[in-house]
Write a protein that holds these residues in place. Sequence first.
Motif, PDB file in Angstrom:
ATOM      1  N   ALA A 183       0.838  -1.198   0.000  1.00 43.00           N
ATOM      2  CA  ALA A 183       0.000   0.000   0.000  1.00 43.00           C
ATOM      3  C   ALA A 183       0.879   1.256   0.000  1.00 43.00           C
ATOM      4  CB  ALA A 183      -0.910  -0.002   1.230  1.00 43.00           C
ATOM      5  N   PRO A 184       0.346   2.386  -0.500  1.00 40.61           N
ATOM      6  CA  PRO A 184       1.105   3.639  -0.427  1.00 40.61           C
ATOM      7  C   PRO A 184       1.504   3.941   1.012  1.00 40.61           C
ATOM      8  CG  PRO A 184      -0.840   3.894  -1.807  1.00 40.61           C
ATOM      9  CD  PRO A 184      -0.959   2.555  -1.163  1.00 40.61           C
ATOM     10  N   ARG A 185       2.632   4.627   1.177  1.00 41.05           N
ATOM     11  CA  ARG A 185       3.183   4.834   2.522  1.00 41.05           C
ATOM     12  C   ARG A 185       2.172   5.458   3.475  1.00 41.05           C
ATOM     13  NH1 ARG A 185       8.812   7.980   3.470  1.00 41.05           N
ATOM     14  NH2 ARG A 185       9.629   5.925   2.897  1.00 41.05           N
ATOM     15  N   HIS A 186       1.404   6.436   3.005  1.00 42.06           N
ATOM     16  CA  HIS A 186       0.491   7.130   3.912  1.00 42.06           C
ATOM     17  C   HIS A 186      -0.699   6.251   4.316  1.00 42.06           C
ATOM     18  CE1 HIS A 186      -1.464   7.761   0.015  1.00 42.06           C
ATOM     19  NE2 HIS A 186      -2.586   8.047   0.653  1.00 42.06           N
ATOM     20  N   MET A 187      -0.895   5.133   3.604  1.00 41.65           N
ATOM     21  CA  MET A 187      -1.992   4.227   3.935  1.00 41.65           C
ATOM     22  C   MET A 187      -1.492   2.908   4.533  1.00 41.65           C
ATOM     23  SD  MET A 187      -4.331   4.729   0.513  1.00 41.65           S
ATOM     24  CE  MET A 187      -5.558   3.556   1.095  1.00 41.65           C
ATOM     25  N   ARG A 188      -0.187   2.708   4.537  1.00 34.88           N
ATOM     26  CA  ARG A 188       0.371   1.433   4.987  1.00 34.88           C
ATOM     27  C   ARG A 188       0.482   1.406   6.502  1.00 34.88           C
ATOM     28  NH1 ARG A 188       4.721   1.407   1.948  1.00 34.88           N
ATOM     29  NH2 ARG A 188       6.215   1.965   3.556  1.00 34.88           N
ATOM     30  N   THR A 189      -0.080   0.370   7.109  1.00 34.45           N
ATOM     31  CA  THR A 189      -0.054   0.229   8.572  1.00 34.45           C
ATOM     32  C   THR A 189       0.976  -0.776   9.038  1.00 34.45           C
ATOM     33  OG1 THR A 189      -1.797  -1.458   8.464  1.00 34.45           O
ATOM     34  CG2 THR A 189      -2.500   0.829   8.766  1.00 34.45           C
ATOM     35  N   VAL A 190       1.669  -1.446   8.099  1.00 37.67           N
ATOM     36  CA  VAL A 190       2.660  -2.456   8.475  1.00 37.67           C
ATOM     37  C   VAL A 190       3.992  -2.152   7.801  1.00 37.67           C
ATOM     38  CG1 VAL A 190       0.981  -4.280   8.904  1.00 37.67           C
ATOM     39  CG2 VAL A 190       1.877  -3.956   6.585  1.00 37.67           C
ATOM     40  N   GLN A 191       5.057  -2.709   8.394  1.00 36.44           N
ATOM     41  CA  GLN A 191       6.390  -2.510   7.853  1.00 36.44           C
ATOM     42  C   GLN A 191       6.660  -3.515   6.729  1.00 36.44           C
ATOM     43  OE1 GLN A 191       8.971  -2.951  11.243  1.00 36.44           O
ATOM     44  NE2 GLN A 191       7.793  -1.489  12.476  1.00 36.44           N
ATOM     45  N   LYS A 192       7.631  -3.203   5.909  1.00 41.27           N
ATOM     46  CA  LYS A 192       7.999  -4.084   4.806  1.00 41.27           C
ATOM     47  C   LYS A 192       9.032  -5.109   5.269  1.00 41.27           C
ATOM     48  CE  LYS A 192       6.716  -1.412   0.771  1.00 41.27           C
ATOM     49  NZ  LYS A 192       7.013  -1.234  -0.662  1.00 41.27           N
ATOM     50  N   GLY A 193       9.149  -6.189   4.478  1.00 44.15           N
ATOM     51  CA  GLY A 193      10.117  -7.229   4.779  1.00 44.15           C
ATOM     52  C   GLY A 193       9.476  -8.598   4.791  1.00 44.15           C
ATOM     53  N   ASP A 194      10.318  -9.633   4.635  1.00 39.95           N
ATOM     54  CA  ASP A 194       9.829 -11.011   4.678  1.00 39.95           C
ATOM     55  C   ASP A 194       9.393 -11.382   6.095  1.00 39.95           C
ATOM     56  OD1 ASP A 194      10.365 -11.238   2.028  1.00 39.95           O
ATOM     57  OD2 ASP A 194      12.032 -12.656   2.232  1.00 39.95           O
ATOM     58  N   LEU A 195       8.464 -12.324   6.163  1.00 38.80           N
ATOM     59  CA  LEU A 195       7.960 -12.808   7.440  1.00 38.80           C
ATOM     60  C   LEU A 195       8.685 -14.087   7.857  1.00 38.80           C
ATOM     61  CD1 LEU A 195       4.196 -12.350   6.601  1.00 38.80           C
ATOM     62  CD2 LEU A 195       5.390 -11.086   8.388  1.00 38.80           C
ATOM     63  N   ASP A 196       8.858 -14.259   9.169  1.00 40.50           N
ATOM     64  CA  ASP A 196       9.309 -15.540   9.691  1.00 40.50           C
ATOM     65  C   ASP A 196       8.118 -16.487   9.667  1.00 40.50           C
ATOM     66  OD1 ASP A 196      11.390 -17.127  11.465  1.00 40.50           O
ATOM     67  OD2 ASP A 196       9.440 -17.301  12.453  1.00 40.50           O
ATOM     68  N   PHE A 197       8.290 -17.652   9.056  1.00 36.86           N
ATOM     69  CA  PHE A 197       7.159 -18.544   8.821  1.00 36.86           C
ATOM     70  C   PHE A 197       6.514 -19.013  10.122  1.00 36.86           C
ATOM     71  CE2 PHE A 197       5.508 -22.869   7.534  1.00 36.86           C
ATOM     72  CZ  PHE A 197       4.398 -22.367   6.867  1.00 36.86           C
ATOM     73  N   GLU A 198       7.312 -19.405  11.090  1.00 33.39           N
ATOM     74  CA  GLU A 198       6.750 -19.894  12.352  1.00 33.39           C
ATOM     75  C   GLU A 198       6.006 -18.797  13.091  1.00 33.39           C
ATOM     76  OE1 GLU A 198       8.081 -22.429  16.322  1.00 33.39           O
ATOM     77  OE2 GLU A 198       9.608 -21.374  15.156  1.00 33.39           O
ATOM     78  N   LEU A 199       6.591 -17.596  13.155  1.00 30.55           N
ATOM     79  CA  LEU A 199       5.914 -16.496  13.839  1.00 30.55           C
ATOM     80  C   LEU A 199       4.605 -16.139  13.134  1.00 30.55           C
ATOM     81  CD1 LEU A 199       8.933 -14.130  14.632  1.00 30.55           C
ATOM     82  CD2 LEU A 199       7.733 -15.669  16.210  1.00 30.55           C
ATOM     83  N   ALA A 200       4.619 -16.131  11.802  1.00 31.74           N
ATOM     84  CA  ALA A 200       3.416 -15.766  11.044  1.00 31.74           C
ATOM     85  C   ALA A 200       2.314 -16.804  11.218  1.00 31.74           C
ATOM     86  CB  ALA A 200       3.760 -15.596   9.571  1.00 31.74           C
ATOM     87  N   ARG A 254       8.329  -8.634  -3.373  1.00 34.16           N
ATOM     88  CA  ARG A 254       7.976  -9.615  -2.336  1.00 34.16           C
ATOM     89  C   ARG A 254       7.228  -8.861  -1.235  1.00 34.16           C
ATOM     90  NH1 ARG A 254      10.831 -14.614  -2.014  1.00 34.16           N
ATOM     91  NH2 ARG A 254      10.591 -14.479   0.260  1.00 34.16           N
ATOM     92  N   GLU A 255       5.931  -8.800  -1.373  1.00 36.58           N
ATOM     93  CA  GLU A 255       5.096  -8.044  -0.441  1.00 36.58           C
ATOM     94  C   GLU A 255       3.943  -8.915   0.046  1.00 36.58           C
ATOM     95  OE1 GLU A 255       5.819  -3.579  -2.307  1.00 36.58           O
ATOM     96  OE2 GLU A 255       4.102  -4.777  -2.967  1.00 36.58           O
ATOM     97  N   SER A 256       3.730  -8.885   1.342  1.00 31.90           N
ATOM     98  CA  SER A 256       2.660  -9.676   1.956  1.00 31.90           C
ATOM     99  C   SER A 256       1.387  -8.853   2.055  1.00 31.90           C
ATOM    100  CB  SER A 256       3.069 -10.135   3.360  1.00 31.90           C
ATOM    101  OG  SER A 256       4.186 -10.984   3.315  1.00 31.90           O
ATOM    102  N   LYS A 257       0.264  -9.570   1.988  1.00 32.10           N
ATOM    103  CA  LYS A 257      -1.031  -8.919   2.175  1.00 32.10           C
ATOM    104  C   LYS A 257      -1.951  -9.866   2.926  1.00 32.10           C
ATOM    105  CE  LYS A 257      -4.833  -6.499  -0.124  1.00 32.10           C
ATOM    106  NZ  LYS A 257      -5.327  -5.907  -1.391  1.00 32.10           N
ATOM    107  N   MET A 258      -2.553  -9.362   4.002  1.00 31.11           N
ATOM    108  CA  MET A 258      -3.530 -10.111   4.784  1.00 31.11           C
ATOM    109  C   MET A 258      -4.844  -9.346   4.814  1.00 31.11           C
ATOM    110  SD  MET A 258      -1.457 -11.311   8.198  1.00 31.11           S
ATOM    111  CE  MET A 258      -0.240 -12.629   8.176  1.00 31.11           C
ATOM    112  N   VAL A 259      -5.957 -10.069   4.705  1.00 35.72           N
ATOM    113  CA  VAL A 259      -7.280  -9.458   4.806  1.00 35.72           C
ATOM    114  C   VAL A 259      -8.083 -10.212   5.867  1.00 35.72           C
ATOM    115  CG1 VAL A 259      -9.436  -8.929   3.614  1.00 35.72           C
ATOM    116  CG2 VAL A 259      -7.258  -8.699   2.404  1.00 35.72           C
ATOM    117  N   PHE A 260      -8.693  -9.472   6.771  1.00 34.14           N
ATOM    118  CA  PHE A 260      -9.544 -10.036   7.813  1.00 34.14           C
ATOM    119  C   PHE A 260     -10.936  -9.428   7.680  1.00 34.14           C
ATOM    120  CE2 PHE A 260      -5.210  -9.801   9.290  1.00 34.14           C
ATOM    121  CZ  PHE A 260      -4.977 -11.012   9.917  1.00 34.14           C
ATOM    122  N   ILE A 261     -11.963 -10.256   7.771  1.00 35.75           N
ATOM    123  CA  ILE A 261     -13.352  -9.794   7.790  1.00 35.75           C
ATOM    124  C   ILE A 261     -14.023 -10.438   8.988  1.00 35.75           C
ATOM    125  CG2 ILE A 261     -15.544  -9.668   6.552  1.00 35.75           C
ATOM    126  CD1 ILE A 261     -13.984 -10.111   3.951  1.00 35.75           C
ATOM    127  N   GLY A 262     -14.618  -9.631   9.845  1.00 35.77           N
ATOM    128  CA  GLY A 262     -15.263 -10.211  11.021  1.00 35.77           C
ATOM    129  C   GLY A 262     -15.747  -9.147  11.982  1.00 35.77           C
TER     130      GLY A 262
END
Length: 376
Positions: A183-200, A254-262
């Motif tokens: 997402a554009p910087r002003h709309m991005r709520t998370v930092q960039k970078g690869d995720l650790d698989f176990e933590l994720a 290499r960018e991650s995206k998560m969507v939650f609905i609830g």
Amino acid sequence: NGCICCTVRQDLIVVLKRISERVSSGKLNIDAVVIETTGMADPAPVAQTFFIDESVQECFRLDGIVTLVDAKHIERHLDAVKPEGVVNEAVAQVAFADRLLLNKTDLVTEADLARIEARLRGINAFAPIRRCSRGDVSVDSVLNIHGFDLQRALQTNPQLLNPENAPTQHDKTVTSVSLDQGAPRHMRTVQKGDLDFELATDFLEYIAESQGEDIYRMKGVLAVAHSQQKYIYHAVHMTFSGGFEEAWQPGEPRESKMVFIGKGLDEQFLASTFNNCLATPENLTRKASTLRFKPGDAVECRTTGFDAEEGERWAAGTVVEVLHRADDMAPGEVAPYRVRLEDGSELTVLTDEGSEIVGANSHGDEEDGEEAGEGC
């Protein structure tokens, strides 16, 4: 673009007109236009679009409304008590359907299916019900079905052709949160970078277990450290499915995206927890600090093989590395320990559990391997 669910969307009308113009000029050849609404959609306003604008009505025929029903979870949504004036989206989607695809039949019993089908027919006696698993149906069962009947639709929603009809009211406690590294910087709520698989995956498992009743949908594409493949997952309530699938293409970010609905989603908590899953030196140091052993500790490890007389084989050694990664390991996998045994060989220990690794001279002190590990 946008939510096609609550009102007659002028942008949808504009797009349909543009498609019609391109078809008429010979620049475009299509068989059909498929519109996928949001999962929380009331289908009536979408159907209304095809009847209130004359130019759209001249060029397009509403072929049918197909509703995909989650056999595992549909009953809880049909039973949901909504505030006065708020639509029950599940009931509306079933009632307005011209075809009902009863999906995830492999996750419920035959008795469940019979009961669910009876409930669906009680809401909509006209729409044929087709059972399926993983959405595996033929194209002919969902396209060019000539299923939409305006008179029947008007019986379900008498205000269907009234352009002044009030927009659908949704349950305001149900929201969505998107965590998008692209997402554009002003709309991005998370930092960039690869995720650790176990933590994720621990993060996703925690959300599913602690908030599963209120999580209507989770889905995402993750960029995982030590993996050239995308980790793609989706979940409905506590039913989760995910795996490493297509590869990242050369030059593709290499960018991650998560969507939650609830219900009751805490965006700040979700974003901060996501950031804590990044494979940064700080997060990995914190992860290593939770391990029972450190480099230099004397341990005993369960080795491969089994002796008929002695039982499990264990060997003494020394931890030489924590959070070990080797090229022959599975995508994203990081082992808690690399241990050098007394004979000079090295062993990768894949779990930090007492059944696999204990403190020196601890093996055999307790019958339960986990207790032995705790006592070292």
